[in-house]
Scaffold this motif. Structure first.
Motif, PDB file in Angstrom:
ATOM      1  N   PRO A  38       0.714  -1.099   0.080  1.00  0.00           N
ATOM      2  CA  PRO A  38      -0.159  -0.038  -0.277  1.00  0.00           C
ATOM      3  C   PRO A  38       1.554   1.007  -0.042  1.00  0.00           C
ATOM      4  CG  PRO A  38      -1.066  -1.716   1.497  1.00  0.00           C
ATOM      5  CD  PRO A  38       0.260  -2.053   0.857  1.00  0.00           C
ATOM      6  N   LEU A  44       3.234 -17.781  -6.176  1.00  0.00           N
ATOM      7  CA  LEU A  44       2.422 -17.194  -7.041  1.00  0.00           C
ATOM      8  C   LEU A  44       3.292 -16.841  -9.327  1.00  0.00           C
ATOM      9  CD1 LEU A  44       0.244 -14.111  -5.989  1.00  0.00           C
ATOM     10  CD2 LEU A  44      -0.172 -16.549  -6.812  1.00  0.00           C
ATOM     11  N   VAL A 104     -15.090 -21.716  -5.407  1.00  0.00           N
ATOM     12  CA  VAL A 104     -15.174 -20.070  -5.471  1.00  0.00           C
ATOM     13  C   VAL A 104     -16.774 -20.038  -5.463  1.00  0.00           C
ATOM     14  CG1 VAL A 104     -13.702 -20.477  -7.475  1.00  0.00           C
ATOM     15  CG2 VAL A 104     -16.058 -20.663  -7.618  1.00  0.00           C
ATOM     16  N   VAL A 105     -16.681 -17.950  -5.383  1.00  0.00           N
ATOM     17  CA  VAL A 105     -18.257 -17.978  -4.495  1.00  0.00           C
ATOM     18  C   VAL A 105     -18.162 -16.894  -5.631  1.00  0.00           C
ATOM     19  CG1 VAL A 105     -19.323 -17.067  -2.570  1.00  0.00           C
ATOM     20  CG2 VAL A 105     -16.968 -18.720  -2.728  1.00  0.00           C
ATOM     21  N   LEU A 133      -2.322 -17.593 -10.222  1.00  0.00           N
ATOM     22  CA  LEU A 133      -3.341 -16.929  -9.464  1.00  0.00           C
ATOM     23  C   LEU A 133      -4.583 -16.812 -10.549  1.00  0.00           C
ATOM     24  CD1 LEU A 133      -5.242 -16.005  -7.583  1.00  0.00           C
ATOM     25  CD2 LEU A 133      -4.101 -14.064  -7.001  1.00  0.00           C
ATOM     26  N   ILE A 183      -6.007 -13.024  -3.622  1.00  0.00           N
ATOM     27  CA  ILE A 183      -5.556 -13.240  -2.372  1.00  0.00           C
ATOM     28  C   ILE A 183      -6.310 -13.592  -1.154  1.00  0.00           C
ATOM     29  CG2 ILE A 183      -2.831 -13.210  -0.818  1.00  0.00           C
ATOM     30  CD1 ILE A 183      -1.037 -12.425  -3.267  1.00  0.00           C
ATOM     31  N   VAL A 184      -6.428 -14.904  -0.784  1.00  0.00           N
ATOM     32  CA  VAL A 184      -6.844 -14.415   0.984  1.00  0.00           C
ATOM     33  C   VAL A 184      -6.496 -13.880   2.492  1.00  0.00           C
ATOM     34  CG1 VAL A 184      -8.199 -16.132   2.553  1.00  0.00           C
ATOM     35  CG2 VAL A 184      -8.661 -16.485  -0.087  1.00  0.00           C
ATOM     36  N   LYS A 185      -6.529 -13.152   2.542  1.00  0.00           N
ATOM     37  CA  LYS A 185      -5.568 -12.590   4.197  1.00  0.00           C
ATOM     38  C   LYS A 185      -5.858 -13.710   5.773  1.00  0.00           C
ATOM     39  CE  LYS A 185      -5.184  -9.564   1.213  1.00  0.00           C
ATOM     40  NZ  LYS A 185      -6.318  -9.453   0.103  1.00  0.00           N
ATOM     41  N   THR A 186      -5.352 -13.744   5.942  1.00  0.00           N
ATOM     42  CA  THR A 186      -5.881 -14.344   7.047  1.00  0.00           C
ATOM     43  C   THR A 186      -5.440 -14.280   8.049  1.00  0.00           C
ATOM     44  OG1 THR A 186      -3.912 -16.046   6.379  1.00  0.00           O
ATOM     45  CG2 THR A 186      -5.788 -17.420   6.170  1.00  0.00           C
ATOM     46  N   GLN A 209      -1.379 -10.048   7.866  1.00  0.00           N
ATOM     47  CA  GLN A 209      -1.344  -9.909   6.392  1.00  0.00           C
ATOM     48  C   GLN A 209      -2.560  -8.513   5.061  1.00  0.00           C
ATOM     49  OE1 GLN A 209      -2.344 -13.841   5.373  1.00  0.00           O
ATOM     50  NE2 GLN A 209      -2.053 -13.732   3.282  1.00  0.00           N
ATOM     51  N   HIS A 212      -1.328  -6.056   1.698  1.00  0.00           N
ATOM     52  CA  HIS A 212      -2.245  -5.978  -0.239  1.00  0.00           C
ATOM     53  C   HIS A 212      -3.124  -4.715   0.194  1.00  0.00           C
ATOM     54  CE1 HIS A 212      -0.858 -10.256  -0.673  1.00  0.00           C
ATOM     55  NE2 HIS A 212      -0.842 -10.239   0.925  1.00  0.00           N
ATOM     56  N   THR A 213      -2.713  -4.431  -1.042  1.00  0.00           N
ATOM     57  CA  THR A 213      -4.437  -3.057  -1.526  1.00  0.00           C
ATOM     58  C   THR A 213      -5.318  -3.610  -1.693  1.00  0.00           C
ATOM     59  OG1 THR A 213      -3.788  -3.166  -3.544  1.00  0.00           O
ATOM     60  CG2 THR A 213      -2.080  -1.970  -2.619  1.00  0.00           C
ATOM     61  N   ARG A 238      -7.057  -4.667  -3.642  1.00  0.00           N
ATOM     62  CA  ARG A 238      -7.844  -3.483  -4.811  1.00  0.00           C
ATOM     63  C   ARG A 238      -9.051  -4.918  -5.337  1.00  0.00           C
ATOM     64  NH1 ARG A 238      -2.827  -1.806  -7.255  1.00  0.00           N
ATOM     65  NH2 ARG A 238      -2.868   0.371  -7.110  1.00  0.00           N
ATOM     66  N   SER A 282     -15.221 -14.563  -6.557  1.00  0.00           N
ATOM     67  CA  SER A 282     -14.329 -14.262  -6.726  1.00  0.00           C
ATOM     68  C   SER A 282     -13.165 -15.666  -6.318  1.00  0.00           C
ATOM     69  CB  SER A 282     -15.364 -14.127  -4.712  1.00  0.00           C
ATOM     70  OG  SER A 282     -14.902 -12.785  -5.007  1.00  0.00           O
ATOM     71  N   MET A 283     -12.520 -16.263  -6.669  1.00  0.00           N
ATOM     72  CA  MET A 283     -11.242 -17.121  -6.911  1.00  0.00           C
ATOM     73  C   MET A 283     -10.013 -17.495  -5.811  1.00  0.00           C
ATOM     74  SD  MET A 283      -9.510 -18.849  -9.923  1.00  0.00           S
ATOM     75  CE  MET A 283     -10.694 -20.177 -10.063  1.00  0.00           C
ATOM     76  N   PRO A 284     -10.079 -17.832  -4.337  1.00  0.00           N
ATOM     77  CA  PRO A 284      -9.432 -17.735  -3.512  1.00  0.00           C
ATOM     78  C   PRO A 284      -7.895 -17.987  -3.661  1.00  0.00           C
ATOM     79  CG  PRO A 284     -11.111 -19.641  -2.508  1.00  0.00           C
ATOM     80  CD  PRO A 284     -11.702 -18.687  -4.119  1.00  0.00           C
ATOM     81  N   TRP A 285      -6.854 -17.311  -3.195  1.00  0.00           N
ATOM     82  CA  TRP A 285      -5.836 -18.243  -4.060  1.00  0.00           C
ATOM     83  C   TRP A 285      -5.080 -17.845  -2.198  1.00  0.00           C
ATOM     84  CZ3 TRP A 285      -3.054 -20.746  -7.422  1.00  0.00           C
ATOM     85  CH2 TRP A 285      -1.643 -20.639  -7.136  1.00  0.00           C
ATOM     86  N   TYR A 286      -4.685 -19.147  -1.354  1.00  0.00           N
ATOM     87  CA  TYR A 286      -3.818 -18.948  -0.205  1.00  0.00           C
ATOM     88  C   TYR A 286      -2.730 -19.004  -0.149  1.00  0.00           C
ATOM     89  CZ  TYR A 286      -9.259 -20.251   0.084  1.00  0.00           C
ATOM     90  OH  TYR A 286     -10.405 -20.202   0.353  1.00  0.00           O
ATOM     91  N   LEU A 287      -1.837 -18.118   0.709  1.00  0.00           N
ATOM     92  CA  LEU A 287      -0.861 -18.605   1.324  1.00  0.00           C
ATOM     93  C   LEU A 287      -0.620 -19.913   2.094  1.00  0.00           C
ATOM     94  CD1 LEU A 287       1.971 -17.447   0.396  1.00  0.00           C
ATOM     95  CD2 LEU A 287       1.903 -16.256   2.144  1.00  0.00           C
TER      96      LEU A 287
END
Lengths: 685, 685
Positions: free
Chosen positions: A343, A475, A626-627, B501, B595-598, B602, B606-607, B609, B629-634
């Motif tokens: 950011p 990624l 996916v949602v 991703l 990217i899913v933030k947990t 985290q 991220h921005t 966006r 929405s398609m999630p991507w996990y670390l």
């Protein structure tokens, strides 16, 4: 949002970037306030150390200030050639990154960041302190005054560096003009009187000689006076703010700041000696600053004195602006290298790095609140970061010229490089020595804190980078796309109620996949009868299964899941897990119909279950899920409302905008047409 | 979240509902504190009006209090049969809705809601006021004390009505016991001394007769004394909190509250007369409340006096609890009828209506802050709501019995109904008259505010209902599902960067539709070179178009859209509009990899966006748009982490849980199996 527009101004387009860059006129207030404000406390700090010497101290102020002005000259010459060598950004971070390696550059970044935060706190606090000692009735409002100025400077900078520069130009140039005049009159009188000017208002009589000047005392005085130099590096860190040709405007701004600062320092030292002015003990009653004594001695305490002191007060309070210009630009570069969160690199509404500005404001605000607006204790920490980065940047330049010498062919270039090398080497040596003196002289007073904070910051920077490295590793580009798994997803249509909205969702689901499971979550409001369930099953058979069979489509299954804890995600995630166990690799698409809320009161009217479910599904669903959000509107929205329309003066006035890139879609219409036709033409086949 | 669990307790399952219902023991503290606390200020208020009469006033307190206790008896009998007739909820809202129509019921609801809010503010404030007058050094902390008690009561009720009832049982029963003892001793001494008991500590001597008792003064005194009756309706409004058989526990609680209150009122009036105790002027120094004078007269000022006064203080401060039990239950019913926002009907973590509890707390908190914790001015507003709802509820019951009489066949039922009718008619008449007296007597003191506020609330309730009616009209069930438009959507895959991703997103898009447009948004960080664009096009040709052609699939188009304002939604919405113009009815599915933030840190990295774009697309996209929405996990999440695991004692201990509904999925396994197999079997074909 309208209020935000009013406070911060309209959102600026990328192509307005050039129009927002600054020249010398805005550059001096924007970046120079720190340096100019230093002239108020640098000499004062040096003289304060000399207090124990009494009248004899006056003899030393000349040589000490000469050394400081000499150092300023070296720094000016060094930075002049540094920004020529790195015209896009000649700050210590970039110079040391390019020449001294990653770790040293992070040391420079940490030093600068700590220094910029301290500068905001100390600068505003000093300005408010001066104001309060002039108007003692303001004493209970120190903290609100500090926070108020902080908010003012923050907003000005969120509007853009140019806005801040223009807003603060008046006090800056008023300060410069009035003190130049005072010093000019003073020097003229001194010369005219043969070195014995008669003060208009006499400074307090000097005490008798009270001690002797050891080397350590003189070095300490020099180290304290060096705080006058913080802010000289500002131009090199803020080069990206200047318009083309950046080098010309950068150099002019640097020259203006250094020249004014040099004249102020020299003039103050000269007049202090001849008007016999010493620093007074700040803790005793009747305290007056050196500059105030000097101005009274030269011009008395008429209106002009008050104008001069008021402009000084503004310059002190606004010296924080330098941090607000440079800190976000520094953080942006560090963030682009992956050592700060992304950011910090986002270009904000007004083409400045808003996150950095806000971070600076919040951190300084916390310091104000913790210290109650009186940050004197932070002053010892202040010069260390500056001299650390001076030294690193000069050393980096030395390495730069050594490399350049190796590749230089003709003797003329070699000679030029050698001259550059000599200047930067001198700068590195002297600032390095000054740094050692400062750390040694101020270690006990609090400099040790910096020695702890800076390494901590560096560790944090590394942690950030490690996170991004890990993310990038998962990624990294995947090479050619794989198209072997083309199976349609299993679609879950989720709802707590059946109506047109779910009907629309279901009918969309048919277009995505033949495998649909409709999930109705029951018992969301506690236990309920079986009656409702029976009604739903009846509706399902009649309104969904029958029409589907009639249309020759596989009818979807209806699943009633009980939410024992009144949360939709529990039973749904369990179902997803069962489905994943059954179909190892198939994607599960959860279709969530959602009523779109367009106003705050409408938000109050709904339970937001779909939104919360969406977030839980993404958080815990796993890679196979996916949602799909399907909106439902009480009133169909207009896309036009979301698109920024440019004010006509921008479209007409901006000479730089090329007609081909007027706006996203228009510029790309051909592209878009092609893309669209590629969708439809295929269907004509 | 762990802290929340610690403060509020674990989330309760639906089937634990029965275990969380209360009996008489918890019912009296939970619902009775308002009524019992009234005994402190009802007689005091009546006596205060009599101050101008001096000693002669004592002669009137007996008859006035007798009238009040008589009214209490009528109310007790009326409510007893009201809750028998409406055992699930006998509150004024339901009774008047069933018998007097929608508009009158909203009047009852508005009156109750205003009264409950006032009760919280006035109750806590009175308790704190008593505490502060006992311990004057606490005076600067009135507001923090009020807010602290508010938070305590709020948390106790968020944990559940049972928790609140048990927590507050000790002060309640201590209060009852100590004042019964004081009154008992006092009455015994009075009788033993032949009506002339000797006070342990004498109350201040009575002033001479200073005025004459007009009818208006006596009515005013009666009206003020009637504040002792607020809280009697609490049981009828809170019936849903009782365990089975609710009627028995409701009746017992009502009887307990009314009996204790009646004894207190009667005892106080009796002893005030014989110990010759009058109200003192609150604004004069040395003020003591009537109850304090009385206790000192009977038992002196030993330890027992302090215990009794401390318990009184607790009861006053906690009388807010009655509101916290009834207000959320009332709001739930109003919300279920569509006149309040739906969140009021959501069953919370602990099986109570948390939104209503929080709303009550926030409103009362605002009142405290506005009035600085001293809410005396609100007291005149207080009894109006209560007597308004008394009257409406009694009138409703009259209509109820009239209707019942019409359908009653045998004479015995008729006789019973007629008796009921008589009681409720008497109640309605007397409470109605009392209401008129109260409004008339207190109109100038502030009762006029209620006359403005209640209609305003009713207008708001109607506005809420209008919104839901409009929403329902657009959502109303649609009949058989339509399956004629089965065209696949146009899929837009949106990204700011290309990596694994987006690769995953693109390959999922192939499974949804043959018409894919990949949208790469450029210039998000200001102007950038064309170099990057060329690199992306090259990558696209090699890694996407070539493999697609090789697989015999139509290659998707790549579209580069420039975000001139650095916001993704602008150019994207423009594209969507063009697509909609071209394909009137096709759904446009926007696929957003995210990217899913947990964790919080985290989130800072991220921005966001994708998340902001998601929200803008839903808000402005229109009915043809869906967002995927398609999630991507670390780190791949575990579904188990999201599912509440029940503590073993619940599973073992709860005798009420039927084995067939142990939990969502297990109970429905057969259903789920069928649903799953319906997906897979089809593919085997």
């Amino acid at each position: 949002m309208a209020i935000l527009g009013w406070i911060l101004g309209r959102r600026l387009a990328n192509r307005e970037q050039q129009d927002r860059k600054i020249g010398t006129f805005e550059g001096v207030p924007a970046m120079g306030l720190d340096g100019l404000g230093s002239s108020a406390y640098g000499p004062e700090a040096a003289l304060t150390i000399l207090i124990p010497l009494g009248a004899a101290g006056l003899a030393y102020i000349g040589p000490i200030m000469a050394a400081i002005v000499g150092l300023l000259l070296i720094l000016y010459l060094s930075y002049r050639q540094t920004i020529a060598a790195y015209p896009n950004n000649g700050g210590s971070y970039i110079v040391s990154r390019e020449n001294l390696g990653r770790n040293i550059s992070l040391l420079a970044a940490a030093g600068l960041m700590v220094d910029y935060v301290l500068n905001v706190a100390v600068g505003i606090s000093a300005g408010v302190g001066a104001l309060v000692s002039a108007v003692p009735s303001l004493h209970p409002y120190i903290l609100p005054l500090c926070l108020g100025i902080l908010v003012l400077v923050t907003i000005a900078n969120l509007r853009g560096t140019m806005d801040a520069g223009r807003l603060f130009a008046l006090p800056t140039y008023l300060f410069v003009a009035s003190f130049m005049l005072i010093l000019g009159i003073g020097v003229w009188r001194t010369v005219a009187s043969g070195g014995q000017p008669v003060p208009v208002i006499s400074p307090p009589p000097l005490p008798a000689v009270a001690g002797t000047a050891g080397l350590w005392l003189l070095m300490h005085s020099f180290a304290s006076g060096c705080t006058a130099m913080t802010g000289v590096e500002a131009v090199s860190n803020g080069m990206s703010a200047f318009k083309e040709p950046t080098l010309r405007y950068g150099r002019r701004t640097l020259a203006a700041i250094c020249l004014i600062l040099g004249l102020l320092l020299g003039g103050i030292a000269f007049l202090a000696q001849h008007y016999r002015i010493l620093a007074m003990n700040q803790e005793k009653e009747g305290y007056q600053s050196v500059l105030s004594q000097l101005a009274q001695a030269v011009v008395g305490d008429g209106v002009f004195y008050y104008i001069a002191m008021a402009s000084l007060l503004c310059v002190l309070a606004l010296s924080a602006n330098t941090s607000f210009v440079d800190f976000p630009r520094l953080c942006r570069m560090v963030a682009e290298d992956g050592f700060l969160p992304r950011p910090f690199a986002v270009v904000g509404r007004r083409l400045v790095f808003s996150v950095g500005i806000l971070y600076l404001a919040v951190t300084a605000g916390i310091l104000f609140i913790v210290f109650g607006g009186i940050t004197d204790r932070l002053i010892p920490l202040f010069a260390i970061g500056a001299f650390l980065t001076f030294t690193l940047s000069q050393t980096g330049m030395v390495v730069h010229w050594v490399k350049a010498l190796r590749s230089a062919k003709d003797t003329r270039t070699r000679a030029a490089h050698q001259a550059h090398l000599a200047v930067n080497a001198a700068g590195a040596t002297i600032t390095g020595l000054a740094l050692i003196v400062i750390v040694a002289a101020k270690f006990k007073e609090g400099a040790w804190i910096t020695v702890i904070v800076i390494p901590t910051v560096i560790v944090l920077l590394h942690q950030v980078r490690r996170y991004y490295d890990r993310l990038d590793a998962t990624l990294r580009e995947a090479g050619p796309i794989s198209l072997d798994r083309m199976e349609a997803p299993v679609v879950l249509v989720v709802t707590e109620r059946w109506n047109k909205l779910t009907d629309k969702a279901l009918s969309f689901a048919f277009r995505l996949s033949p495998d649909i499971i409709a999930v109705h979550v029951t018992r969301l409001a506690g236990e309920e009868g079986e009656e409702e369930e029976r009604a739903i099953r009846g509706m399902w058979a009649k309104d969904v299964e029958a029409p589907a069979r009639a249309a020759g489509v596989k009818p979807p299954r209806l699943l009633l899941l009980s939410a024992d804890y009144r949360l939709m995600h529990g039973p749904l995630l369990k179902l997803i897990k069962e489905l994943e166990d059954e179909f190892a690799d198939r994607t599960i698409a959860v279709l969530l119909p959602e009523i779109v809320k367009t106003s705050w009161w409408q938000s109050l009217m709904h339970t937001h279950r779909a939104r919360r479910l969406h977030s839980k599904l993404l958080q815990f669903g796993g890679s196979n899920v996916v949602v799909i959000s399907m909106p439902w509107y009480l009133k169909e929205p207009k896309i036009e409302d979301a698109i920024i329309t440019e004010p006509s003066e921008v479209r007409a006035g901006s000479t730089r905008s090329e007609p081909s890139s007027v706006s996203g879609l228009h510029g790309a219409t051909d592209q878009v047409r092609q893309a669209i036709s590629s969708c439809s033409s295929d269907h004509d086949n």
